[in-house]
Motif scaffolding. Structure first.
Motif, PDB file in Angstrom:
ATOM      1  N   THR A  44       7.819  28.251   5.599  1.00 46.43           N
ATOM      2  CA  THR A  44       6.747  28.272   4.613  1.00 46.43           C
ATOM      3  C   THR A  44       5.694  29.346   4.876  1.00 46.43           C
ATOM      4  OG1 THR A  44       7.045  25.896   4.298  1.00 46.43           O
ATOM      5  CG2 THR A  44       5.017  26.871   3.452  1.00 46.43           C
ATOM      6  N   MET A  45       5.623  30.312   3.986  1.00 46.88           N
ATOM      7  CA  MET A  45       4.679  31.428   3.987  1.00 46.88           C
ATOM      8  C   MET A  45       4.914  32.443   5.106  1.00 46.88           C
ATOM      9  SD  MET A  45       1.081  29.884   2.548  1.00 46.88           S
ATOM     10  CE  MET A  45       0.635  31.517   1.936  1.00 46.88           C
ATOM     11  N   ALA A  46       5.703  32.089   6.085  1.00 47.83           N
ATOM     12  CA  ALA A  46       5.986  33.028   7.168  1.00 47.83           C
ATOM     13  C   ALA A  46       6.720  34.245   6.616  1.00 47.83           C
ATOM     14  CB  ALA A  46       6.835  32.357   8.251  1.00 47.83           C
ATOM     15  N   PHE A  47       6.430  35.404   7.180  1.00 45.26           N
ATOM     16  CA  PHE A  47       7.068  36.686   6.868  1.00 45.26           C
ATOM     17  C   PHE A  47       6.608  37.292   5.544  1.00 45.26           C
ATOM     18  CE2 PHE A  47      10.418  33.819   8.745  1.00 45.26           C
ATOM     19  CZ  PHE A  47      10.213  34.198  10.064  1.00 45.26           C
ATOM     20  N   THR A  48       5.828  36.541   4.737  1.00 45.84           N
ATOM     21  CA  THR A  48       5.379  37.072   3.449  1.00 45.84           C
ATOM     22  C   THR A  48       4.301  38.130   3.661  1.00 45.84           C
ATOM     23  OG1 THR A  48       3.661  35.382   3.179  1.00 45.84           O
ATOM     24  CG2 THR A  48       5.859  34.870   2.326  1.00 45.84           C
ATOM     25  N   ASP A  49       4.148  38.996   2.681  1.00 44.80           N
ATOM     26  CA  ASP A  49       3.118  40.031   2.778  1.00 44.80           C
ATOM     27  C   ASP A  49       1.732  39.414   2.940  1.00 44.80           C
ATOM     28  OD1 ASP A  49       5.169  41.821   2.394  1.00 44.80           O
ATOM     29  OD2 ASP A  49       4.671  42.252   0.288  1.00 44.80           O
ATOM     30  N   PHE A  50       1.505  38.300   2.262  1.00 44.14           N
ATOM     31  CA  PHE A  50       0.199  37.633   2.300  1.00 44.14           C
ATOM     32  C   PHE A  50      -0.160  37.228   3.727  1.00 44.14           C
ATOM     33  CE2 PHE A  50      -2.602  33.927   1.771  1.00 44.14           C
ATOM     34  CZ  PHE A  50      -3.530  34.397   0.853  1.00 44.14           C
ATOM     35  N   VAL A  51       0.806  36.709   4.468  1.00 41.49           N
ATOM     36  CA  VAL A  51       0.562  36.248   5.838  1.00 41.49           C
ATOM     37  C   VAL A  51       0.659  37.394   6.839  1.00 41.49           C
ATOM     38  CG1 VAL A  51       1.552  34.852   7.711  1.00 41.49           C
ATOM     39  CG2 VAL A  51       1.203  33.852   5.436  1.00 41.49           C
ATOM     40  N   GLU A  52       1.609  38.285   6.627  1.00 39.06           N
ATOM     41  CA  GLU A  52       1.810  39.379   7.582  1.00 39.06           C
ATOM     42  C   GLU A  52       0.575  40.273   7.705  1.00 39.06           C
ATOM     43  OE1 GLU A  52       4.968  40.585   9.421  1.00 39.06           O
ATOM     44  OE2 GLU A  52       4.869  38.394   9.395  1.00 39.06           O
ATOM     45  N   GLU A  53      -0.229  40.305   6.656  1.00 42.11           N
ATOM     46  CA  GLU A  53      -1.428  41.138   6.690  1.00 42.11           C
ATOM     47  C   GLU A  53      -2.384  40.727   7.809  1.00 42.11           C
ATOM     48  OE1 GLU A  53      -5.261  42.033   3.769  1.00 42.11           O
ATOM     49  OE2 GLU A  53      -3.327  41.495   2.880  1.00 42.11           O
ATOM     50  N   ASP A  54      -2.482  39.415   8.060  1.00 41.82           N
ATOM     51  CA  ASP A  54      -3.419  38.914   9.068  1.00 41.82           C
ATOM     52  C   ASP A  54      -2.741  38.394  10.325  1.00 41.82           C
ATOM     53  OD1 ASP A  54      -5.661  39.468   7.504  1.00 41.82           O
ATOM     54  OD2 ASP A  54      -5.588  37.515   6.509  1.00 41.82           O
ATOM     55  N   THR A  55      -1.597  37.738  10.164  1.00 37.49           N
ATOM     56  CA  THR A  55      -0.913  37.122  11.314  1.00 37.49           C
ATOM     57  C   THR A  55       0.567  37.478  11.294  1.00 37.49           C
ATOM     58  OG1 THR A  55      -0.682  35.069  10.030  1.00 37.49           O
ATOM     59  CG2 THR A  55      -2.526  35.205  11.577  1.00 37.49           C
ATOM     60  N   PRO A  56       0.907  38.723  11.598  1.00 40.49           N
ATOM     61  CA  PRO A  56       2.305  39.151  11.548  1.00 40.49           C
ATOM     62  C   PRO A  56       3.167  38.420  12.566  1.00 40.49           C
ATOM     63  CG  PRO A  56       0.948  40.821  12.608  1.00 40.49           C
ATOM     64  CD  PRO A  56       0.003  39.803  12.044  1.00 40.49           C
ATOM     65  N   PHE A  57       4.388  38.157  12.166  1.00 38.08           N
ATOM     66  CA  PHE A  57       5.341  37.564  13.101  1.00 38.08           C
ATOM     67  C   PHE A  57       5.650  38.601  14.178  1.00 38.08           C
ATOM     68  CE2 PHE A  57       9.492  36.400  14.730  1.00 38.08           C
ATOM     69  CZ  PHE A  57       9.377  35.033  14.879  1.00 38.08           C
ATOM     70  N   PRO A  58       5.603  38.226  15.448  1.00 37.60           N
ATOM     71  CA  PRO A  58       5.813  39.206  16.528  1.00 37.60           C
ATOM     72  C   PRO A  58       7.225  39.800  16.475  1.00 37.60           C
ATOM     73  CG  PRO A  58       4.892  37.147  17.377  1.00 37.60           C
ATOM     74  CD  PRO A  58       5.320  36.881  15.977  1.00 37.60           C
ATOM     75  N   ARG A  59       7.299  41.092  16.406  1.00 37.30           N
ATOM     76  CA  ARG A  59       8.608  41.753  16.301  1.00 37.30           C
ATOM     77  C   ARG A  59       9.496  41.452  17.491  1.00 37.30           C
ATOM     78  NH1 ARG A  59       8.949  42.054  11.204  1.00 37.30           N
ATOM     79  NH2 ARG A  59       7.345  40.483  11.464  1.00 37.30           N
ATOM     80  N   ASP A  60       8.879  41.259  18.667  1.00 30.56           N
ATOM     81  CA  ASP A  60       9.699  40.999  19.851  1.00 30.56           C
ATOM     82  C   ASP A  60      10.292  39.592  19.848  1.00 30.56           C
ATOM     83  OD1 ASP A  60       7.335  39.607  20.320  1.00 30.56           O
ATOM     84  OD2 ASP A  60       7.188  40.195  22.419  1.00 30.56           O
ATOM     85  N   GLN A  61       9.899  38.773  18.868  1.00 35.17           N
ATOM     86  CA  GLN A  61      10.445  37.417  18.763  1.00 35.17           C
ATOM     87  C   GLN A  61      11.592  37.306  17.767  1.00 35.17           C
ATOM     88  OE1 GLN A  61       9.091  34.719  20.850  1.00 35.17           O
ATOM     89  NE2 GLN A  61       8.532  36.718  21.726  1.00 35.17           N
ATOM     90  N   LEU A  62      11.910  38.399  17.078  1.00 38.51           N
ATOM     91  CA  LEU A  62      12.965  38.346  16.069  1.00 38.51           C
ATOM     92  C   LEU A  62      14.315  37.889  16.627  1.00 38.51           C
ATOM     93  CD1 LEU A  62      12.152  41.511  13.933  1.00 38.51           C
ATOM     94  CD2 LEU A  62      11.886  39.111  13.264  1.00 38.51           C
ATOM     95  N   PRO A  63      14.712  38.318  17.826  1.00 35.18           N
ATOM     96  CA  PRO A  63      15.985  37.829  18.350  1.00 35.18           C
ATOM     97  C   PRO A  63      16.042  36.312  18.504  1.00 35.18           C
ATOM     98  CG  PRO A  63      15.276  39.772  19.558  1.00 35.18           C
ATOM     99  CD  PRO A  63      14.128  39.366  18.690  1.00 35.18           C
ATOM    100  N   ARG A  64      14.900  35.682  18.678  1.00 38.37           N
ATOM    101  CA  ARG A  64      14.885  34.224  18.829  1.00 38.37           C
ATOM    102  C   ARG A  64      15.199  33.530  17.509  1.00 38.37           C
ATOM    103  NH1 ARG A  64       9.614  32.419  22.038  1.00 38.37           N
ATOM    104  NH2 ARG A  64      10.930  30.638  22.583  1.00 38.37           N
ATOM    105  N   LEU A  65      14.898  34.185  16.394  1.00 36.80           N
ATOM    106  CA  LEU A  65      15.251  33.614  15.101  1.00 36.80           C
ATOM    107  C   LEU A  65      16.764  33.511  14.950  1.00 36.80           C
ATOM    108  CD1 LEU A  65      12.776  35.473  12.699  1.00 36.80           C
ATOM    109  CD2 LEU A  65      12.477  33.258  13.837  1.00 36.80           C
TER     110      LEU A  65
END
Length: 292
Positions: free
Chosen positions: A218-239
């Motif tokens: 929910t709302m994660a990764f969206t432009d609206f959220v990424e502007e202030d609280t971006p998902f850490p790029r180094d955590q992508l492999p964990r997805l």
């Protein structure tokens, strides 16, 4: 191409005959109106404009989800004060009865009556619960909830918990209370709302540590959220590693962008189409026993 056609194209691209959305909101009209009024005023927890994209009546909102190919959805609702949850549960039971594609949703608040009405909701067929630690302003460790968590653990009914500190910290938000809750109730089935934003790392840790902890998008990764609280790029492999523990959630209708956007942003982080099928359909099918 209109949005319904665009969502259909997304589904076709990834081999999805339907979607399952575990985080959608349906509430009594007077409660939803107050929620929308809060977002309209860009309240202190938001601090930025938040236009409601799907400000329609209930019947039209249900139809829109069906048009998008959402075969199962929820009625996330939550109390902000005592003596409210039982009434919300009564409304939600009626909504589920007249909306068979909605997973019967229930909620609770730390109060003496909670054990009784949670047990009644489970007996009446509730498939999922919602706990909003931020709006409710209560600790998940409140002793008045001990029996509630025990009932939910024993029943195996999943509970979507807004426990991360976004959009702004609450008194009891953050990973520490949930870490302690899971230590006490290790078989509790928890779906961490919003991927736990902004404490993404810590809630990914929790999902890795406990067999029955999941996360919704929910709302994660969206432009609206990424502007202030971006998902850490180094955590992508964990997805990728947790691909069986992530579920589609959108916050429909209370989102400041199109439903399609929440789907398309998954393509930015997905390692492959199989991941998208798992997140958008298969994981929820398995968790809620929806195989057809």
């Amino acid at each position: 191409m209109n949005e319904v056609e665009s969502v259909a194209r997304f589904r076709s691209t990834h081999g999805l005959d339907h979607l399952i959305d575990v985080h959608t909101h349906f509430m009594p009209r007077q409660v939803m109106d107050k929620v929308w009024a809060y977002f309209d005023s860009a309240g202190p927890l938001v601090g930025r404009p938040w236009p409601i994209t799907y400000r329609h009546d209930e019947e039209e909102r249900v139809a829109r989800l069906r048009d998008f190919g959402v075969r199962r959805f929820t009625a996330m609702l939550y109390p902000h004060k005592p003596e409210m949850a039982a009434w919300l549960n009564s409304w939600a039971a009626d909504f589920a009865a007249r909306t068979p594609d909605c997973l019967h949703t229930a909620t609770f608040y730390p109060e003496a009556e909670a054990k009784e009405y949670v047990a009644s909701a489970i007996e009446a067929g509730a498939r999922v619960f919602k706990s909003h630690i931020q709006v409710g302003d209560y600790s998940p460790l409140d002793p008045l909830l001990d029996d509630v968590w025990g009932l939910l653990e024993d029943s195996g009914v999943p509970i979507v918990v807004h426990c991360g500190s976004g959009p702004a910290p609450g008194t009891y938000t953050g990973p520490a209370p949930m870490q302690e809750l899971m230590r006490r109730y290790p078989q509790l089935t928890v779906i961490v709302a919003h991927m736990g934003l902004p404490e993404y790392r810590e809630f990914l840790d929790l999902a890795e540590q406990y067999e029955r902890v999941y996360l919704d998008t929910t709302m994660a990764f969206t432009d609206f959220v990424e502007e202030d609280t971006p998902f850490p790029r180094d955590q992508l492999p964990r997805l990728d590693a947790l691909r069986r523990k992530i579920l589609l959630g959108t916050d429909f209708p209370n989102i400041p962008y199109d439903y399609l956007h929440q789907l398309e942003v998954l393509e930015r982080v997905a390692p492959d189409s199989e991941w998208i099928r798992a997140v958008c359909r298969d994981n929820a099918t398995s968790l809620f026993g929806l195989g057809e």
